[in-house]
Scaffold this motif. Structure first.
Motif, mmCIF file in Angstrom:
data_model
loop_
_atom_site.group_PDB
_atom_site.id
_atom_site.type_symbol
_atom_site.label_atom_id
_atom_site.label_comp_id
_atom_site.label_asym_id
_atom_site.label_seq_id
_atom_site.Cartn_x
_atom_site.Cartn_y
_atom_site.Cartn_z
ATOM 1 N N ASN A 1 9.222 4.838 6.787
ATOM 2 C CA ASN A 1 8.713 4.198 5.558
ATOM 3 C C ASN A 1 8.062 5.230 4.637
ATOM 4 O OD1 ASN A 1 9.553 1.826 6.679
ATOM 5 N ND2 ASN A 1 7.539 0.857 6.742
ATOM 6 N N THR A 2 8.691 6.358 4.514
ATOM 7 C CA THR A 2 8.090 7.479 3.792
ATOM 8 C C THR A 2 9.087 8.072 2.797
ATOM 9 O OG1 THR A 2 6.642 7.990 5.654
ATOM 10 C CG2 THR A 2 6.979 9.732 4.037
ATOM 11 N N VAL A 3 8.571 8.401 1.620
ATOM 12 C CA VAL A 3 9.339 9.137 0.628
ATOM 13 C C VAL A 3 8.679 10.502 0.451
ATOM 14 C CG1 VAL A 3 8.048 8.120 -1.302
ATOM 15 C CG2 VAL A 3 10.328 9.079 -1.690
ATOM 16 N N TYR A 4 9.508 11.507 0.258
ATOM 17 C CA TYR A 4 9.037 12.882 0.161
ATOM 18 C C TYR A 4 9.388 13.475 -1.197
ATOM 19 C CZ TYR A 4 9.017 12.316 5.238
ATOM 20 O OH TYR A 4 8.798 11.854 6.516
ATOM 21 N N LEU A 5 8.606 14.464 -1.587
ATOM 22 C CA LEU A 5 8.946 15.272 -2.750
ATOM 23 C C LEU A 5 8.755 16.729 -2.355
ATOM 24 C CD1 LEU A 5 9.846 15.110 -5.746
ATOM 25 C CD2 LEU A 5 7.426 15.436 -6.342
ATOM 26 N N HIS B 1 0.846 -1.189 0.000
ATOM 27 C CA HIS B 1 0.000 0.000 0.000
ATOM 28 C C HIS B 1 0.879 1.235 0.000
ATOM 29 C CE1 HIS B 1 -3.985 -1.717 0.443
ATOM 30 N NE2 HIS B 1 -3.505 -2.549 1.351
ATOM 31 N N LEU B 2 0.523 2.176 -0.865
ATOM 32 C CA LEU B 2 1.211 3.458 -0.932
ATOM 33 C C LEU B 2 0.165 4.548 -0.776
ATOM 34 C CD1 LEU B 2 3.438 2.707 -4.056
ATOM 35 C CD2 LEU B 2 4.114 2.556 -1.664
ATOM 36 N N VAL B 3 0.381 5.445 0.153
ATOM 37 C CA VAL B 3 -0.604 6.497 0.423
ATOM 38 C C VAL B 3 0.083 7.859 0.347
ATOM 39 C CG1 VAL B 3 -2.275 7.416 2.044
ATOM 40 C CG2 VAL B 3 -1.934 4.943 1.896
ATOM 41 N N ARG C 1 5.196 20.184 -0.072
ATOM 42 C CA ARG C 1 5.920 18.943 0.196
ATOM 43 C C ARG C 1 4.933 17.790 0.168
ATOM 44 N NH1 ARG C 1 9.501 16.661 5.282
ATOM 45 N NH2 ARG C 1 7.436 16.463 6.251
ATOM 46 N N LEU C 2 5.175 16.867 -0.729
ATOM 47 C CA LEU C 2 4.376 15.654 -0.821
ATOM 48 C C LEU C 2 5.021 14.549 0.006
ATOM 49 C CD1 LEU C 2 3.561 15.569 -4.643
ATOM 50 C CD2 LEU C 2 2.417 16.837 -2.807
ATOM 51 N N SER C 3 4.170 13.699 0.568
ATOM 52 C CA SER C 3 4.643 12.542 1.324
ATOM 53 C C SER C 3 3.970 11.289 0.782
ATOM 54 C CB SER C 3 4.307 12.671 2.807
ATOM 55 O OG SER C 3 4.886 13.825 3.375
ATOM 56 N N CYS C 4 4.665 10.185 0.875
ATOM 57 C CA CYS C 4 4.104 8.885 0.496
ATOM 58 C C CYS C 4 4.574 7.872 1.524
ATOM 59 C CB CYS C 4 4.544 8.488 -0.902
ATOM 60 S SG CYS C 4 4.149 6.778 -1.331
ATOM 61 N N THR C 5 3.631 7.285 2.226
ATOM 62 C CA THR C 5 3.952 6.287 3.229
ATOM 63 C C THR C 5 3.625 4.900 2.688
ATOM 64 O OG1 THR C 5 3.555 7.844 5.016
ATOM 65 C CG2 THR C 5 3.536 5.506 5.577
ATOM 66 N N ALA C 6 4.570 3.994 2.828
ATOM 67 C CA ALA C 6 4.444 2.652 2.273
ATOM 68 C C ALA C 6 4.245 1.626 3.374
ATOM 69 C CB ALA C 6 5.687 2.306 1.463
ATOM 70 N N SER C 7 3.506 0.579 3.049
ATOM 71 C CA SER C 7 3.372 -0.580 3.919
ATOM 72 C C SER C 7 3.363 -1.823 3.042
ATOM 73 C CB SER C 7 2.095 -0.501 4.758
ATOM 74 O OG SER C 7 0.950 -0.439 3.939
ATOM 75 N N GLY C 8 3.679 -2.965 3.662
ATOM 76 C CA GLY C 8 3.676 -4.216 2.914
ATOM 77 C C GLY C 8 4.978 -4.527 2.202
ATOM 78 N N ILE C 9 5.985 -3.666 2.403
ATOM 79 C CA ILE C 9 7.291 -3.907 1.815
ATOM 80 C C ILE C 9 8.366 -3.625 2.862
ATOM 81 C CG2 ILE C 9 6.654 -3.408 -0.579
ATOM 82 C CD1 ILE C 9 7.882 -0.595 -0.199
ATOM 83 N N ASN C 10 9.547 -4.199 2.654
ATOM 84 C CA ASN C 10 10.701 -3.830 3.459
ATOM 85 C C ASN C 10 11.243 -2.546 2.844
ATOM 86 O OD1 ASN C 10 12.996 -3.609 4.984
ATOM 87 N ND2 ASN C 10 13.544 -5.775 4.801
ATOM 88 N N TYR D 1 1.760 10.770 -8.246
ATOM 89 C CA TYR D 1 1.651 9.395 -7.789
ATOM 90 C C TYR D 1 2.995 8.908 -7.249
ATOM 91 C CZ TYR D 1 -2.601 9.300 -10.634
ATOM 92 O OH TYR D 1 -3.833 9.559 -11.176
ATOM 93 N N CYS D 2 2.905 8.158 -6.190
ATOM 94 C CA CYS D 2 4.049 7.460 -5.616
ATOM 95 C C CYS D 2 4.074 6.049 -6.200
ATOM 96 C CB CYS D 2 3.861 7.418 -4.106
ATOM 97 S SG CYS D 2 5.096 6.514 -3.193
ATOM 98 N N SER D 3 5.287 5.516 -6.385
ATOM 99 C CA SER D 3 5.404 4.200 -7.013
ATOM 100 C C SER D 3 6.595 3.459 -6.449
ATOM 101 C CB SER D 3 5.577 4.390 -8.521
ATOM 102 O OG SER D 3 5.840 3.170 -9.163
ATOM 103 N N THR D 4 6.484 2.124 -6.431
ATOM 104 C CA THR D 4 7.613 1.283 -6.099
ATOM 105 C C THR D 4 7.521 -0.011 -6.886
ATOM 106 O OG1 THR D 4 8.963 0.406 -4.302
ATOM 107 C CG2 THR D 4 6.585 0.047 -4.142
ATOM 108 N N ILE D 5 8.613 -0.750 -6.885
ATOM 109 C CA ILE D 5 8.660 -2.033 -7.574
ATOM 110 C C ILE D 5 9.008 -3.103 -6.556
ATOM 111 C CG2 ILE D 5 9.843 -3.404 -9.326
ATOM 112 C CD1 ILE D 5 10.323 -0.827 -10.872
ATOM 113 N N ARG D 6 8.246 -4.174 -6.572
ATOM 114 C CA ARG D 6 8.494 -5.318 -5.695
ATOM 115 C C ARG D 6 8.262 -6.589 -6.495
ATOM 116 N NH1 ARG D 6 4.795 -8.264 -2.339
ATOM 117 N NH2 ARG D 6 5.831 -9.382 -0.645
ATOM 118 N N GLN D 7 9.274 -7.429 -6.539
ATOM 119 C CA GLN D 7 9.193 -8.710 -7.272
ATOM 120 C C GLN D 7 8.691 -8.471 -8.701
ATOM 121 O OE1 GLN D 7 6.821 -11.254 -4.763
ATOM 122 N NE2 GLN D 7 8.520 -11.652 -3.362
#
Length: 115
Positions: free
Chosen positions: A76-80, A3-5, A19-28, A94-100
């Motif tokens: 667990n947060t990325v900022y812009l 989840h990315l919010v 300042r934008l924030s994106c908090t992630a869960s479900g990933i290391n 939009y916030c994005s990540t890659i997993r598997q």
């Protein structure tokens, strides 16, 4: 489940900052690259900035020198950080990540730059 919010969007005048924030869960989180994309009305989604797990960064030419991407692996947060905003920065971000090998997206946060 990943989840990315995103948060922090809004209406700002030209020349202003957000300042934008994106908090992630479900990933290391600390092991994953993170990115910010944006999509303006009628346009394709484009990469704004990305940051690797070792905090190397990359920026689109249109935002280099004005935007800064950073991450906090404890939160667990990325900022812009967006400065000197222009009307052409108006978009949903939009916030994005890659997993598997799968790409995950947040729902986005709207940024409007207008006087």
């Amino acid at each position: 489940q990943v989840h990315l919010v995103e948060s922090g969007g809004g209406l700002v005048q030209p020349g202003g900052s957000l300042r934008l924030s994106c908090t992630a869960s479900g990933i290391n989180f600390r092991l994953h690259p993170m990115a910010w994309y944006r999509q303006a009305p009628g346009m394709q989604r484009e990469l704004v900035a990305n940051i690797t797990s070792s905090s190397s960064t990359n920026y689109a030419d249109s935002v280099r020198g004005r935007f800064t991407i950073s991450r906090n692996n404890v939160r667990n947060t990325v900022y812009l950080e967006m400065n000197s905003l222009k009307p052409e920065d108006t978009a949903v971000y939009y916030c994005s990540t890659i997993r598997q090998s799968l790409t995950y997206w947040g729902r986005g946060t709207r940024v409007t730059v207008s006087s």
